[in-house]
Design an enzyme around this catalytic site. Sequence first.
Site, PDB file in Angstrom:
ATOM      1  N   GLY A 157      16.078 -16.381 -15.215  1.00 49.94           N
ATOM      2  CA  GLY A 157      15.281 -17.348 -14.533  1.00 49.94           C
ATOM      3  C   GLY A 157      15.810 -17.359 -12.927  1.00 49.94           C
ATOM      4  N   CYS A 158      16.133 -18.337 -12.452  1.00 52.10           N
ATOM      5  CA  CYS A 158      16.926 -18.347 -10.852  1.00 52.10           C
ATOM      6  C   CYS A 158      17.964 -17.873 -10.860  1.00 52.10           C
ATOM      7  CB  CYS A 158      16.382 -19.611 -10.279  1.00 52.10           C
ATOM      8  SG  CYS A 158      14.593 -19.831  -9.878  1.00 52.10           S
TER       9      CYS A 158
END
Length: 379
Positions: A157-158
């Site tokens: 993800g981020c």
Amino acid sequence: MTARRTFSRVAIGGIGVEIPPASISNEELVDTYNTWVEAENAKRAMRGEEPLPRSDADFIVQASGIRRRHVYEREGILDPNRMAPHIPARGDDELSVMAEFGLKAAQKALAHAEVSPGDVDLVICSAAHHQRPYPAVGIEIQQALGTQGAAFDMGLGCSSALAGLHVATNLVRTGAHRRVLVITPELITGLLNFRDRQTHFIFGDASVAVLVEGMEEGEERPGRFEIVDTRSWTQFSNNIRTNFGFLARLSQDNPSVLEMEGNMIKQVGNKVFKEVTVAGHQFIVDFLAEHGHTPRTIRRFWLHQANARMNAMILKLAFGKEVGQDRAPTVLERLGNTAAAGAIVALKENHEDMHAGDFGLLCAFGAGYSIGGALLRMM
């Protein structure tokens, strides 16, 4: 057989950032969204359904701190009948879009480090979204760049850039590799639902790269960062999710066509804000304490560039008071949330005024939930 050489000290030798030139303001994005909403609500009225709420440019700034975002391809996003970037397909014998985007940042990182591609022995392409499962985009970049050794893809993800930095740092420490290039090309507008009021304004595109390399004993590199330590943390949550994947089409009546509705990025914004704020603050305080630091001994924080209010709250909990841009600079006002690339962009743009011996903390939060951190010392 040559003995494996370990490195007790590891540095960031170079950083590269590639920001696409095209940009879109809140006002442009909202005008397109509201035009689509008006047409959609006319259809809903005929069916006796509840109307969709409109979006608002000022609210976007208040809620997120974002005023505009840069995008890899602007064409198509502002068309109410399409509302997605138009990126033509490329042949299998052409460099893919994601590899090309990553290559530009990688070349800048190597130029900054004054290192030739042949001196790199591992490439990690670590991003929130990947264009395809295989061949690995990292291997494609490896070939285009001309590096040696191996390459692979990964994602968290981020937190992907920080997760990649965590893996690279520890591979160098063990002597498995001497120089590792971590590349994070984020083409996140390609999976963004511009017809979802909760998320249509959040993301922009950016590509970053960081060269991680071992240092000789006693070596100092003025103006560069030593990586003191890295850390990763995860806890499962569905509050930020995408269901895009090869199994998605199999639940549909026509498996030859993938219906994207429900398979793009979605999030429960209020829960993410509350839960990640608490987890992010605790992660930072605990990580720094392991190394005898408190937030007050850290000269600069380069946090995940997702939400200005979230970053301000995390730092207020850590410091007991509000801190300004000098201590924790943000770039999301003009770039939006560039997923895993954001914290690296903030680092690249906000470090040259630091002095030898100053400490800084890179920290990103993302889907998973996931958090990644790197404690840095200016040499």
